[in-house]
Design a protein around this motif. Structure first.
Motif, PDB file in Angstrom:
ATOM      1  N   LEU A  51     -21.341  27.386 -15.020  1.00  0.00           N
ATOM      2  CA  LEU A  51     -22.552  27.747 -15.757  1.00  0.00           C
ATOM      3  C   LEU A  51     -22.307  28.955 -16.655  1.00  0.00           C
ATOM      4  CD1 LEU A  51     -25.293  27.301 -12.998  1.00  0.00           C
ATOM      5  CD2 LEU A  51     -24.902  25.833 -14.986  1.00  0.00           C
ATOM      6  N   GLY A  52     -21.592  29.946 -16.135  1.00  0.00           N
ATOM      7  CA  GLY A  52     -21.314  31.127 -16.946  1.00  0.00           C
ATOM      8  C   GLY A  52     -20.501  30.791 -18.175  1.00  0.00           C
ATOM      9  N   ARG A  53     -19.502  29.959 -18.007  1.00  0.00           N
ATOM     10  CA  ARG A  53     -18.684  29.577 -19.158  1.00  0.00           C
ATOM     11  C   ARG A  53     -19.485  28.724 -20.140  1.00  0.00           C
ATOM     12  NH1 ARG A  53     -13.353  26.467 -17.697  1.00  0.00           N
ATOM     13  NH2 ARG A  53     -14.828  24.741 -17.487  1.00  0.00           N
ATOM     14  N   ALA A  54     -20.320  27.829 -19.616  1.00  0.00           N
ATOM     15  CA  ALA A  54     -21.137  27.001 -20.497  1.00  0.00           C
ATOM     16  C   ALA A  54     -22.072  27.862 -21.333  1.00  0.00           C
ATOM     17  CB  ALA A  54     -21.937  25.997 -19.673  1.00  0.00           C
ATOM     18  N   ALA A  55     -22.658  28.893 -20.719  1.00  0.00           N
ATOM     19  CA  ALA A  55     -23.557  29.776 -21.452  1.00  0.00           C
ATOM     20  C   ALA A  55     -22.799  30.607 -22.479  1.00  0.00           C
ATOM     21  CB  ALA A  55     -24.300  30.685 -20.475  1.00  0.00           C
ATOM     22  N   ASP A  56     -21.660  31.150 -22.081  1.00  0.00           N
ATOM     23  CA  ASP A  56     -20.914  32.059 -22.955  1.00  0.00           C
ATOM     24  C   ASP A  56     -20.216  31.338 -24.097  1.00  0.00           C
ATOM     25  OD1 ASP A  56     -21.740  34.093 -21.291  1.00  0.00           O
ATOM     26  OD2 ASP A  56     -19.838  34.181 -20.173  1.00  0.00           O
ATOM     27  N   GLU A  57     -19.747  30.120 -23.840  1.00  0.00           N
ATOM     28  CA  GLU A  57     -18.994  29.388 -24.858  1.00  0.00           C
ATOM     29  C   GLU A  57     -19.815  28.313 -25.537  1.00  0.00           C
ATOM     30  OE1 GLU A  57     -15.104  28.159 -23.731  1.00  0.00           O
ATOM     31  OE2 GLU A  57     -14.684  29.994 -22.593  1.00  0.00           O
ATOM     32  N   SER A  67     -14.094  19.658 -29.751  1.00  0.00           N
ATOM     33  CA  SER A  67     -13.766  18.873 -30.932  1.00  0.00           C
ATOM     34  C   SER A  67     -14.505  19.454 -32.126  1.00  0.00           C
ATOM     35  CB  SER A  67     -14.156  17.406 -30.727  1.00  0.00           C
ATOM     36  OG  SER A  67     -13.793  16.626 -31.844  1.00  0.00           O
ATOM     37  N   ARG A  68     -13.745  19.834 -33.134  1.00  0.00           N
ATOM     38  CA  ARG A  68     -14.297  20.593 -34.253  1.00  0.00           C
ATOM     39  C   ARG A  68     -15.053  21.790 -33.692  1.00  0.00           C
ATOM     40  NH1 ARG A  68     -16.333  16.294 -38.890  1.00  0.00           N
ATOM     41  NH2 ARG A  68     -14.634  14.776 -38.638  1.00  0.00           N
ATOM     42  N   SER A  69     -16.328  21.942 -34.041  1.00  0.00           N
ATOM     43  CA  SER A  69     -17.091  23.093 -33.556  1.00  0.00           C
ATOM     44  C   SER A  69     -17.907  22.777 -32.313  1.00  0.00           C
ATOM     45  CB  SER A  69     -18.032  23.594 -34.657  1.00  0.00           C
ATOM     46  OG  SER A  69     -18.908  22.564 -35.068  1.00  0.00           O
ATOM     47  N   ASP A  70     -17.801  21.572 -31.784  1.00  0.00           N
ATOM     48  CA  ASP A  70     -18.613  21.184 -30.636  1.00  0.00           C
ATOM     49  C   ASP A  70     -17.886  21.441 -29.326  1.00  0.00           C
ATOM     50  OD1 ASP A  70     -20.615  20.394 -32.317  1.00  0.00           O
ATOM     51  OD2 ASP A  70     -20.199  18.258 -32.174  1.00  0.00           O
ATOM     52  N   ARG A  71     -18.676  21.809 -28.315  1.00  0.00           N
ATOM     53  CA  ARG A  71     -18.179  22.086 -26.975  1.00  0.00           C
ATOM     54  C   ARG A  71     -19.077  21.377 -25.969  1.00  0.00           C
ATOM     55  NH1 ARG A  71     -15.073  23.742 -30.151  1.00  0.00           N
ATOM     56  NH2 ARG A  71     -14.180  25.837 -30.380  1.00  0.00           N
ATOM     57  N   ALA A  72     -18.489  20.796 -24.940  1.00  0.00           N
ATOM     58  CA  ALA A  72     -19.264  20.190 -23.860  1.00  0.00           C
ATOM     59  C   ALA A  72     -18.443  20.236 -22.584  1.00  0.00           C
ATOM     60  CB  ALA A  72     -19.645  18.740 -24.192  1.00  0.00           C
ATOM     61  N   VAL A  73     -19.143  20.238 -21.454  1.00  0.00           N
ATOM     62  CA  VAL A  73     -18.473  20.122 -20.160  1.00  0.00           C
ATOM     63  C   VAL A  73     -19.186  19.043 -19.361  1.00  0.00           C
ATOM     64  CG1 VAL A  73     -19.800  22.085 -19.224  1.00  0.00           C
ATOM     65  CG2 VAL A  73     -17.722  21.290 -18.051  1.00  0.00           C
ATOM     66  N   PHE A  74     -18.468  17.973 -19.083  1.00  0.00           N
ATOM     67  CA  PHE A  74     -18.969  16.897 -18.233  1.00  0.00           C
ATOM     68  C   PHE A  74     -18.681  17.339 -16.796  1.00  0.00           C
ATOM     69  CE2 PHE A  74     -18.493  15.120 -22.367  1.00  0.00           C
ATOM     70  CZ  PHE A  74     -19.478  14.148 -22.483  1.00  0.00           C
ATOM     71  N   ALA A  95     -28.310  15.931 -20.524  1.00  0.00           N
ATOM     72  CA  ALA A  95     -27.428  16.998 -20.975  1.00  0.00           C
ATOM     73  C   ALA A  95     -28.266  18.091 -21.619  1.00  0.00           C
ATOM     74  CB  ALA A  95     -26.405  16.458 -21.971  1.00  0.00           C
ATOM     75  N   LEU A  96     -27.854  19.337 -21.407  1.00  0.00           N
ATOM     76  CA  LEU A  96     -28.636  20.443 -21.950  1.00  0.00           C
ATOM     77  C   LEU A  96     -27.782  21.676 -22.161  1.00  0.00           C
ATOM     78  CD1 LEU A  96     -30.824  22.236 -19.244  1.00  0.00           C
ATOM     79  CD2 LEU A  96     -28.825  20.840 -18.707  1.00  0.00           C
ATOM     80  N   GLU A  97     -28.362  22.642 -22.886  1.00  0.00           N
ATOM     81  CA  GLU A  97     -27.767  23.944 -23.084  1.00  0.00           C
ATOM     82  C   GLU A  97     -28.151  24.847 -21.912  1.00  0.00           C
ATOM     83  OE1 GLU A  97     -29.395  25.871 -26.460  1.00  0.00           O
ATOM     84  OE2 GLU A  97     -27.945  27.518 -26.461  1.00  0.00           O
ATOM     85  N   VAL A  98     -27.247  25.737 -21.544  1.00  0.00           N
ATOM     86  CA  VAL A  98     -27.512  26.740 -20.508  1.00  0.00           C
ATOM     87  C   VAL A  98     -27.533  28.109 -21.165  1.00  0.00           C
ATOM     88  CG1 VAL A  98     -26.680  27.795 -18.365  1.00  0.00           C
ATOM     89  CG2 VAL A  98     -26.378  25.345 -18.751  1.00  0.00           C
ATOM     90  N   ARG A  99     -28.476  28.945 -20.744  1.00  0.00           N
ATOM     91  CA  ARG A  99     -28.575  30.297 -21.290  1.00  0.00           C
ATOM     92  C   ARG A  99     -28.488  31.319 -20.161  1.00  0.00           C
ATOM     93  NH1 ARG A  99     -33.884  29.008 -24.996  1.00  0.00           N
ATOM     94  NH2 ARG A  99     -32.839  27.729 -26.583  1.00  0.00           N
TER      95      ARG A  99
END
Length: 325
Positions: free
Chosen positions: A266-272, A224-231, A286-290
């Motif tokens: 995890l790979g997609r969460a980190a890359d996107e 949504s807009r510039s935000d991305r999340a995966v539940f 909830a957190l960011e993955v690197r």
């Protein structure tokens, strides 16, 4: 503190308000029982990141949250997973699920949600702690808790856990009880929709199959807009699995497939730059993955705010906004 009960938090992701409904957040069972293939050193070597919100170090217990999410998206109210429910016979699952009581309806009310307000219920899979409040007991009969909602149920899980048991194996008596009191009544009421592979809910939300934990496990992607999340449902149960994605939980139907799915998510969460929101993470949830070479690392945790009626939650931090913003 790693023990908390009954609280509501919120954040905003693009045009979507995300409300976290936490029934309980507490020590669960020993780490070796949950993650039999994980080396104990993973916990001790990462104690600063894992304790106390995800690991009770003194007792070597995992810490998890029993929680659901409400997403207000495109004019509709979406409930993601429904906890364990009340008044349930769950032999062998005490003390966490057998005849346990919680005030889930009261927590929804605190978030300004009445049962009739819910338009869509998503079960990420059909385990005990994700379908319980699909129904409620009325005069000895199980009836849908959300009578106006469409319940989106993974077809592969319905085939596996339902009366035909497509796989023919792998079920216990408690699985039959769960299906009979929390899934079958929704089908009988004509409120369910089985889906497989990919399912678009609206312009912000898409369901995707993510098998392994169960045959039909899924994740919900938000853009949504510039935000991305995966539940991410039960693709992960602990941040320790970000550090060791090869280690599946003891609850996984197909551990090898679950590990493959975990690496992909995890790979997609980190890359996107998707904010990762698993079903049972404690702490902020909830957190960011690197990426860390060929491995993964924990990034920044989300900053949720206590729910206040009429106020939006804290906006998603730029750290996990889309890189092309």
């Amino acid at each position: 503190m790693n023990e908390r009960r009954g609280f509501v938090e919120q954040m905003t992701l693009g045009d979507v308000d995300a409300i976290r409904i936490v029934e309980w957040h507490e020590p669960f069972i020993p780490t070796a029982d949950v993650f039999p293939e994980m080396d104990s050193g993973v916990w001790s070597d990462n104690a600063n990141d894992l304790a106390p919100d995800h690991w009770d170090q003194a007792r070597d217990l995992t810490v998890i949250a029993l929680q659901s999410w409400i997403l207000r998206s495109a004019g509709r109210t979406v409930l993601l997973d429904t906890g364990a429910g009340n008044d349930r016979e769950r032999p062998g699952m005490a003390p966490f699920f057998h005849r346990r009581e919680s005030d889930f309806p009261g927590l929804l009310a605190r978030a300004g949600i009445r049962p009739d307000d819910v338009d869509i219920v998503i079960n990420t899979h059909l385990h005990v702690d994700h379908v319980g409040w699909n129904t409620r007991n009325v005069d000895g009969q199980w009836v849908p808790t959300f009578p106006r909602a469409t319940y989106l149920i993974p077809a592969a899980d319905d085939a596996h856990y339902g009366p035909d048991n497509a796989a023919g194996t792998g079920l216990q008596e408690v699985d039959r009880l769960i299906y009979d009191d929390s899934v079958a009544p929704v089908h009988r009421a004509g409120l369910s929709e089985r889906w497989d592979g990919w399912y678009r809910i609206d312009e912000n939300l898409v369901l995707e199959s993510a098998p392994g934990h169960t045959p039909g496990s899924c994740v919900l992607r938000l853009r949504s807009r510039s935000d991305r999340a995966v539940f991410a449902g039960d693709v992960l149960h602990s941040p320790a699995q970000i550090l060791r994605p090869c280690c599946s939980s003891a609850f996984c139907h197909d551990p090898a497939q679950a590990a493959d799915t975990r690496r992909r998510i995890l790979g997609r969460a980190a890359d996107e730059r998707e904010l990762l929101v698993p079903a049972h993470f404690g702490g902020a949830g909830a957190l960011e993955v690197r990426r860390a070479g060929v491995a993964f690392a924990l990034g920044k945790w989300a900053a949720l705010s206590p729910f206040q009626p009429g106020r939006a939650g804290r906006r998603c931090a730029a750290a996990w906004r889309h890189r092309n913003e």
